[in-house]
Each structure stands twice: as C-alpha cells, then as structure tokens.
Design an enzyme around this catalytic site. Sequence first.
Site, PDB file in Angstrom:
ATOM      1  N   HIS A  74       0.848  -1.084  -0.057  1.00 55.67           N
ATOM      2  CA  HIS A  74       0.083  -0.098   0.025  1.00 55.67           C
ATOM      3  C   HIS A  74       0.842   1.255  -0.007  1.00 55.67           C
ATOM      4  O   HIS A  74       1.938   1.309   0.692  1.00 55.67           O
ATOM      5  CB  HIS A  74      -0.720  -0.059   1.336  1.00 55.67           C
ATOM      6  CG  HIS A  74      -0.035  -0.022   2.654  1.00 55.67           C
ATOM      7  ND1 HIS A  74      -0.077   1.128   3.223  1.00 55.67           N
ATOM      8  CD2 HIS A  74       0.380  -1.099   3.255  1.00 55.67           C
ATOM      9  CE1 HIS A  74       0.776   0.872   4.326  1.00 55.67           C
ATOM     10  NE2 HIS A  74       0.672  -0.562   4.416  1.00 55.67           N
ATOM     11  N   ASP A  76      -0.727   4.202   0.783  1.00 55.34           N
ATOM     12  CA  ASP A  76      -1.249   5.254   1.635  1.00 55.34           C
ATOM     13  C   ASP A  76      -0.565   5.043   3.189  1.00 55.34           C
ATOM     14  O   ASP A  76       0.105   3.779   3.379  1.00 55.34           O
ATOM     15  CB  ASP A  76      -2.690   4.883   2.171  1.00 55.34           C
ATOM     16  CG  ASP A  76      -2.977   3.593   2.674  1.00 55.34           C
ATOM     17  OD1 ASP A  76      -2.426   2.527   1.982  1.00 55.34           O
ATOM     18  OD2 ASP A  76      -3.965   3.792   3.220  1.00 55.34           O
ATOM     19  N   ASP A 105       6.392   1.729   6.759  1.00 53.87           N
ATOM     20  CA  ASP A 105       5.425   1.245   6.607  1.00 53.87           C
ATOM     21  C   ASP A 105       4.460   2.050   5.460  1.00 53.87           C
ATOM     22  O   ASP A 105       3.745   3.028   5.926  1.00 53.87           O
ATOM     23  CB  ASP A 105       4.293   1.113   8.027  1.00 53.87           C
ATOM     24  CG  ASP A 105       3.128   0.565   8.015  1.00 53.87           C
ATOM     25  OD1 ASP A 105       2.997  -0.241   6.894  1.00 53.87           O
ATOM     26  OD2 ASP A 105       2.072   0.528   8.478  1.00 53.87           O
ATOM     27  N   GLU A 135      -4.817   0.684   2.858  1.00 56.90           N
ATOM     28  CA  GLU A 135      -4.840  -0.095   3.682  1.00 56.90           C
ATOM     29  C   GLU A 135      -4.920   0.262   5.274  1.00 56.90           C
ATOM     30  O   GLU A 135      -5.558  -0.414   5.992  1.00 56.90           O
ATOM     31  CB  GLU A 135      -3.274  -0.721   3.512  1.00 56.90           C
ATOM     32  CG  GLU A 135      -3.050  -2.170   4.196  1.00 56.90           C
ATOM     33  CD  GLU A 135      -2.656  -2.070   5.805  1.00 56.90           C
ATOM     34  OE1 GLU A 135      -2.548  -3.129   6.514  1.00 56.90           O
ATOM     35  OE2 GLU A 135      -2.154  -0.919   5.918  1.00 56.90           O
ATOM     36  N   GLU A 136      -4.600   1.324   5.245  1.00 56.90           N
ATOM     37  CA  GLU A 136      -4.665   2.132   6.720  1.00 56.90           C
ATOM     38  C   GLU A 136      -5.772   2.844   6.887  1.00 56.90           C
ATOM     39  O   GLU A 136      -6.118   3.039   8.057  1.00 56.90           O
ATOM     40  CB  GLU A 136      -3.450   3.388   6.592  1.00 56.90           C
ATOM     41  CG  GLU A 136      -2.064   2.842   6.386  1.00 56.90           C
ATOM     42  CD  GLU A 136      -1.450   2.059   7.580  1.00 56.90           C
ATOM     43  OE1 GLU A 136      -2.268   1.866   8.395  1.00 56.90           O
ATOM     44  OE2 GLU A 136       0.009   1.678   7.482  1.00 56.90           O
ATOM     45  N   GLU A 164       4.520  -5.778   4.067  1.00 51.25           N
ATOM     46  CA  GLU A 164       4.489  -5.307   5.472  1.00 51.25           C
ATOM     47  C   GLU A 164       5.839  -5.475   6.527  1.00 51.25           C
ATOM     48  O   GLU A 164       6.532  -6.371   6.276  1.00 51.25           O
ATOM     49  CB  GLU A 164       3.262  -6.136   6.397  1.00 51.25           C
ATOM     50  CG  GLU A 164       1.965  -5.456   5.710  1.00 51.25           C
ATOM     51  CD  GLU A 164       1.500  -4.112   5.935  1.00 51.25           C
ATOM     52  OE1 GLU A 164       2.124  -3.452   6.856  1.00 51.25           O
ATOM     53  OE2 GLU A 164       0.592  -3.634   5.300  1.00 51.25           O
ATOM     54  N   HIS A 349       4.334   3.996  12.489  1.00 44.40           N
ATOM     55  CA  HIS A 349       3.035   4.632  12.849  1.00 44.40           C
ATOM     56  C   HIS A 349       3.624   5.722  13.992  1.00 44.40           C
ATOM     57  O   HIS A 349       2.758   6.150  14.887  1.00 44.40           O
ATOM     58  CB  HIS A 349       1.902   3.899  13.125  1.00 44.40           C
ATOM     59  CG  HIS A 349       1.113   3.107  12.182  1.00 44.40           C
ATOM     60  ND1 HIS A 349      -0.014   2.669  12.486  1.00 44.40           N
ATOM     61  CD2 HIS A 349       1.502   2.790  11.166  1.00 44.40           C
ATOM     62  CE1 HIS A 349      -0.464   1.986  11.341  1.00 44.40           C
ATOM     63  NE2 HIS A 349       0.586   2.204  10.576  1.00 44.40           N
TER      64      HIS A 349
END
Length: 376
Positions: A74, A76, A105, A135-136, A164, A349
């Site tokens: 992903h 995003d 990520d 995805e997020e 991931e 994150h």
Amino acid sequence: MTTAIDPVHFAARLIGCPSVTPEEGGAQALLGETLERLGFEVSRTMDGEPPDGPVPNLLATRGSGGTHFAFAGHTDVVPPGKGWSSDPFVAEIRGDLLYGRGAVDMKGAIAAFVAAVARIPEDAGKISLIITGDEEGPAIHGTRALMQHMAARDIRPDMILVGEPTSQDRLGDTVKIGRRGSVNMFIDVIGRQSHVAYPHEGDNPLTRLVRIGERLNALHLDDGNDWFQPSNLEITTIDTGNTAHNVIPGEAHMRLSIRFNTAHSGAELGERVATIVEEEAPDSRFGAKISGEAFLTEPGPLSDLVGAAIEEVTGLTPALSTGGGTSDARFLHVLCPIVEFGLRNATMHKLDEAAEIADIQKLTDIYEAILRRALG
C-alpha cells in the site's frame, strides 16, 4: 536488459508524496510511471463511493509463462501527527537512517519491490504488483476492489509476498505466514431515564449491560494451537453519555473486539455474542463488523523459498509467525499461498518514523533473490 534503480532514492521520492489515507498524493502516479518504464502494463483505478471511497488503486503486470509471483502492498500512510523533528513528507537522511512518514510502513518496501524487479530481465517470467491506497483506512475499496479487477482480467498469482514491516530486532528475523481474524461488535441496551430517587419510574440499562459484560468476560474461546495464540475478547468501551449523578440513564452502549485464530469464524463469534445479548437484553440492538478472517499459509514451498533468500542475504533463519494485527493478506490469501516480509517495524506509525538505509538495500537484495528462486 535491466535498469538500475536506487531503492533508497526511490523510497525518498515516495515519502515526498503526502499520501495520507486515502489520498494518492502523487505516490501511485510516481510508481506507475516508473513501472511502465520497466515494461509493466499499469492500470490505475479509483474505486468506491463516499464515505469509504473513492480509493486509488494500482495493478501492474509484466511477463508471461511459468510461475506468476506478485508483490502486494500500500502507498497510503497514517497521519503524521505533531512533534516530528523534520517535515514528515520531506525524506531526510540523518546518519544511517532514512526519515519520513512511510519509510517503514511501507514505502521502503515498495521501493525495494521496484528496485528488485528492475534487476530481473523482462523475459524471466510473470511478475505483478498489487498496490492499494486504502490499507490504513477502512479497507473497503482497496485490495478487495483490486481482486475484482484481477478476476475480471483472469489474473491470479501463484505466490504473493506482502511487504509489511514484519522484522522485529533485525531485518530477516520474522516472516508472517498467517494472521488472526478480527471482528468488532456493538451493543446498545435501551432503558428508561428517570431520577435516581424514583427508580421504579426508570429502567436502568446498565444493569443488563453489566450482566452481558460479565458473561463475555467469562467466555473461554480456545487454548490456541500450534501456530496461533488463544483468541482474545476485549471490551473496549462502556458508555451512557450520562454526565449527571442523579439520573438513571436511558441507554447504555458497549463496544468489544475479538482477535481470533483459525478455530473460529467471525460470523460464528458474532452469533455467540448475539445469543448472550438476546438472553440478557432482548430489546437491545446488536451489530458485528468482520474486518477479516483468520488464515494460515502452512509452512512449505513459499516460506521455504523466502527463508532461503533471507538466509542467503542476511545469514538469518527467520522465525515463522502469525502474531500482530491485520493486513491486506487477510483478503489476498484466498488466491494463493501468501507470506508477509519487510523492514523492521520499530518505528511504524510513530513520530520520526525511520528505516535503516542498509536494511532497504538488503531488503532489495532479498526480494531479488526471492524472484530469481520463484521464477527459476
């Protein structure tokens, strides 16, 4: 004929695209243009309607014949938050680290995907990239929409690797071969508001909600198995919206989440909880939202192939794990064997997210080694 791509430089360019979910931010445009130069047929779509869409998605394919290997991921990223030491969307190298939102990520892994396929001749076999921009976020119109596009074009990989960030202490120490399922549930018990001095005129919904909570906490779901820890139910919210001490509330709300292993399905768990709710509070409202089912890719050819490539580059023998949260592998696993492997996850994150430059380079080498083994 192959084309050299510097994965660190490309990761920095991707970081410079502010693709906070579900915004594309230029990331998929950059990715698509680069893949087209590498001989891929690229399809970009906007899928879904508000409130969970539209979502930017990208599907790229190259080659034919033999084993069809796909990378998935992903573009995003989560919102950066406040307190960064530098602009989160301006990649910055400080020491041995590449800083920026998405470095770990998972724009670092996507850059490694691209740099790795750039080293593989176009006639070596079939390669796909399955890339979502959701995805997020709600994950409603992302990978699932891509799978519909793939089905319409009869595109079905033989193996998939999701990039991931699975590594823990060192790059290559962990490969995910499955994930727990996730289901969130909502219980609304309706009572009748009144003054606490006149309880006969009211109906306190908390009385029934507490009984429901006690029964839920007493549930024994399972003891786990060879690959999964025991399933876990957590009550996450109990609320009445009542700010007064002398008022019996008119309604009460409970939210709970269950992370479950392959002994259960989301629907079955929903039915078990719904039965308890019906017995204790027949007039209540109940809902369940399944985020994904538990799955396992049994250790075998794919995990062996990935493990051998990791050992070749790093000298490590990776542990096979099903721990952690969910990923889009929860959707893709129905197509073919799937594993997840990527950078160290220590800063994902978080403020000042950063990936080790050497790890991005080694990850590219590992992905290249995986492709060479898979395509033969």
